[in-house]
Scaffold this motif. Structure first.
Motif, PDB file in Angstrom:
ATOM      1  N   VAL A 134       0.830  -1.198   0.000  1.00  0.00           N
ATOM      2  CA  VAL A 134       0.000   0.000   0.000  1.00  0.00           C
ATOM      3  C   VAL A 134       0.870   1.256   0.000  1.00  0.00           C
ATOM      4  N   LEU A 135       1.909   1.266   0.825  1.00  0.00           N
ATOM      5  CA  LEU A 135       2.730   2.469   0.994  1.00  0.00           C
ATOM      6  C   LEU A 135       3.488   2.853  -0.268  1.00  0.00           C
ATOM      7  N   LYS A 136       4.094   1.899  -0.943  1.00  0.00           N
ATOM      8  CA  LYS A 136       4.948   2.240  -2.083  1.00  0.00           C
ATOM      9  C   LYS A 136       4.171   2.949  -3.197  1.00  0.00           C
ATOM     10  N   PRO A 137       2.990   2.476  -3.601  1.00  0.00           N
ATOM     11  CA  PRO A 137       2.220   3.245  -4.588  1.00  0.00           C
ATOM     12  C   PRO A 137       1.836   4.638  -4.091  1.00  0.00           C
ATOM     13  N   LEU A 138       1.480   4.759  -2.833  1.00  0.00           N
ATOM     14  CA  LEU A 138       1.131   6.067  -2.289  1.00  0.00           C
ATOM     15  C   LEU A 138       2.303   7.043  -2.390  1.00  0.00           C
ATOM     16  N   LEU A 139       3.507   6.564  -2.117  1.00  0.00           N
ATOM     17  CA  LEU A 139       4.681   7.423  -2.216  1.00  0.00           C
ATOM     18  C   LEU A 139       4.948   7.856  -3.655  1.00  0.00           C
ATOM     19  N   ARG A 140       4.485   7.050  -4.601  1.00  0.00           N
ATOM     20  CA  ARG A 140       4.617   7.410  -6.022  1.00  0.00           C
ATOM     21  C   ARG A 140       3.484   8.328  -6.488  1.00  0.00           C
ATOM     22  N   GLY A 141       2.588   8.692  -5.591  1.00  0.00           N
ATOM     23  CA  GLY A 141       1.490   9.579  -5.941  1.00  0.00           C
ATOM     24  C   GLY A 141       0.289   8.871  -6.523  1.00  0.00           C
ATOM     25  N   GLU A 142       0.258   7.550  -6.427  1.00  0.00           N
ATOM     26  CA  GLU A 142      -0.838   6.781  -6.995  1.00  0.00           C
ATOM     27  C   GLU A 142      -2.003   6.685  -6.007  1.00  0.00           C
ATOM     28  N   THR A 143      -3.188   6.474  -6.533  1.00  0.00           N
ATOM     29  CA  THR A 143      -4.372   6.269  -5.716  1.00  0.00           C
ATOM     30  C   THR A 143      -4.507   4.783  -5.400  1.00  0.00           C
ATOM     31  N   VAL A 144      -4.818   4.486  -4.146  1.00  0.00           N
ATOM     32  CA  VAL A 144      -4.987   3.084  -3.750  1.00  0.00           C
ATOM     33  C   VAL A 144      -6.440   2.836  -3.353  1.00  0.00           C
ATOM     34  N   ASP A 145      -6.866   1.625  -3.573  1.00  0.00           N
ATOM     35  CA  ASP A 145      -8.178   1.162  -3.129  1.00  0.00           C
ATOM     36  C   ASP A 145      -7.962  -0.254  -2.621  1.00  0.00           C
ATOM     37  N   HIS A 146      -7.517  -0.332  -1.383  1.00  0.00           N
ATOM     38  CA  HIS A 146      -7.024  -1.600  -0.835  1.00  0.00           C
ATOM     39  C   HIS A 146      -7.891  -2.020   0.344  1.00  0.00           C
ATOM     40  N   HIS A 147      -8.431  -3.230   0.265  1.00  0.00           N
ATOM     41  CA  HIS A 147      -9.220  -3.805   1.351  1.00  0.00           C
ATOM     42  C   HIS A 147      -8.606  -5.171   1.642  1.00  0.00           C
ATOM     43  N   GLY A 148      -7.626  -5.184   2.559  1.00  0.00           N
ATOM     44  CA  GLY A 148      -6.858  -6.398   2.777  1.00  0.00           C
ATOM     45  C   GLY A 148      -7.129  -7.060   4.106  1.00  0.00           C
ATOM     46  N   ASP A 149      -6.249  -7.963   4.444  1.00  0.00           N
ATOM     47  CA  ASP A 149      -6.385  -8.747   5.663  1.00  0.00           C
ATOM     48  C   ASP A 149      -6.110  -7.901   6.897  1.00  0.00           C
ATOM     49  N   THR A 150      -5.142  -6.973   6.805  1.00  0.00           N
ATOM     50  CA  THR A 150      -4.761  -6.174   7.972  1.00  0.00           C
ATOM     51  C   THR A 150      -4.900  -4.673   7.751  1.00  0.00           C
ATOM     52  N   ILE A 151      -5.091  -4.228   6.505  1.00  0.00           N
ATOM     53  CA  ILE A 151      -5.152  -2.799   6.196  1.00  0.00           C
ATOM     54  C   ILE A 151      -6.286  -2.518   5.225  1.00  0.00           C
ATOM     55  N   THR A 152      -7.015  -1.457   5.512  1.00  0.00           N
ATOM     56  CA  THR A 152      -7.921  -0.857   4.532  1.00  0.00           C
ATOM     57  C   THR A 152      -7.396   0.537   4.241  1.00  0.00           C
ATOM     58  N   ALA A 153      -7.211   0.859   2.964  1.00  0.00           N
ATOM     59  CA  ALA A 153      -6.683   2.165   2.583  1.00  0.00           C
ATOM     60  C   ALA A 153      -7.292   2.575   1.252  1.00  0.00           C
ATOM     61  N   VAL A 154      -7.968   3.698   1.254  1.00  0.00           N
ATOM     62  CA  VAL A 154      -8.598   4.210   0.037  1.00  0.00           C
ATOM     63  C   VAL A 154      -8.263   5.686  -0.079  1.00  0.00           C
ATOM     64  N   GLY A 155      -7.523   6.048  -1.121  1.00  0.00           N
ATOM     65  CA  GLY A 155      -7.173   7.450  -1.296  1.00  0.00           C
ATOM     66  C   GLY A 155      -5.788   7.618  -1.872  1.00  0.00           C
ATOM     67  N   ALA A 156      -5.241   8.835  -1.764  1.00  0.00           N
ATOM     68  CA  ALA A 156      -3.932   9.157  -2.317  1.00  0.00           C
ATOM     69  C   ALA A 156      -3.302  10.248  -1.467  1.00  0.00           C
TER      70      ALA A 156
END
Length: 306
Positions: free
Chosen positions: A122-144
């Motif tokens: 999740v972190l690496k795409p965010l650092l590249r300025g990408e938008t994430v839509d991640h609903h995983g086992d330990t993390i939910t993260a939606v945004g940029a």
């Protein structure tokens, strides 16, 4: 092998002015980077942002435990530091000491490699300025996280065990170690992460090794002080495993201590082990730290790279 300097809490309580002086001294002396760690005092990202006005030196965190920082939050913080410091940050992160994560923060400390793999994805795409839509086992993260003028900082992963080292080689730009000696670096840390990076088709990783160091005429007294002050660290399972690999009783055995010649020989061992950057944490009184910093500064201009 570059020589860097640790600043802030790891060297003892210090004011903002004193830490700024540590970083300015390091920059003037030609150290490659200044590294700040996260404990229960200074926030290293705030500290490094404040030091951004000091030119000519890299800045890094060694390390930020991530369980208490959501990747969307950390991405915004790290990119903010990049923009404020002219893109000089290396972001060192780690899973944190399990007992501290669970006891101090009430957060889960189980499955650290699994949790860190998901965090990095999740972190690496965010650092590249990408938008994430991640609903995983330990993390939910939606945004940029968008910060104009910021470039993605390299990410180093604190890794000691085989599985975490494989993950570091696969997904990070290298590793940061603490209280890990030259025998363990040469026989375990460096080959493990290097082989993992090669298998993933990635460049040779950075290996930043942090150790306490004191140039002194009374080596036995320094070792005794370190043994007492850092006794708890020698009982933490993560560090205990590295001390056992090194064949050492505790942190007092691991500190780099002695006169100028002995210290220089110990640094040669780190270079020969494959360390790319030595993160020196000067130990002791103000006078001892000043002497140590002066000796290390004299080595920065003449120490050959491998």
């Amino acid at each position: 092998m570059d020589i860097a300097i640790a600043v802030g809490d790891v060297r003892g309580p210090a004011s903002a002015a004193e830490i700024t002086s540590q970083i300015r001294t390091a920059a003037d002396a030609g150290f490659s980077s200044a590294w700040a760690s996260q404990a229960f005092g200074w926030d290293p990202l705030v500290l490094l942002t404040a030091a951004g006005a000091i030119p000519g030196i890299g800045l890094g965190t060694a390390v930020l435990p991530v369980p208490q920082r959501h990747p969307l939050v950390l991405a915004g913080q790290a990119l903010s530091v990049q923009a404020a410091t002219g893109n000089r940050l290396t972001l060192g992160i780690g899973a944190g000491i399990a007992t501290m994560v669970e006891t101090a923060f009430g957060l889960p400390g189980d499955r650290p490699v699994h949790r860190m793999r998901e965090y990095l994805t999740v972190l690496k795409p965010l650092l590249r300025g990408e938008t994430v839509d991640h609903h995983g086992d330990t993390i939910t993260a939606v945004g940029a996280a968008h910060v104009p003028g910021a470039t993605p900082p390299p990410v180093l992963l604190a890794a000691l065990g085989p599985a975490m080292l494989r993950l570091a080689g696969e997904l990070a730009e290298g590793t940061v170690t603490w209280m890990t000696g030259p025998k363990t670096l040469a026989g375990h840390i460096v080959p493990s992460i290097t082989n993992a990076a090669a298998a993933a088709g990635r460049p040779a990783p950075r290996v930043v090794a942090g150790l306490l160091i004191c140039v002194t005429d009374d080596e036995a007294a320094v070792r005794a002080r370190v043994a007492g002050q850092f006794a708890l660290a020698g009982q933490v399972p993560e560090y205990r495993a590295m001390l056992d690999r090194e064949g050492m009783t505790g942190p007092g055995d691991l500190v780099i201590a002695g006169d100028e010649d002995k210290v220089a020989r110990r640094l040669d061992r780190l270079r020969d082990a494959g360390v790319t950057e030595f993160m020196a944490a000067p130990y002791g009184t103000a006078e001892e730290q000043d002497r140590t910093t002066t000796v290390l500064a004299g080595m920065t201009s003449r120490r050959p790279n491998p």
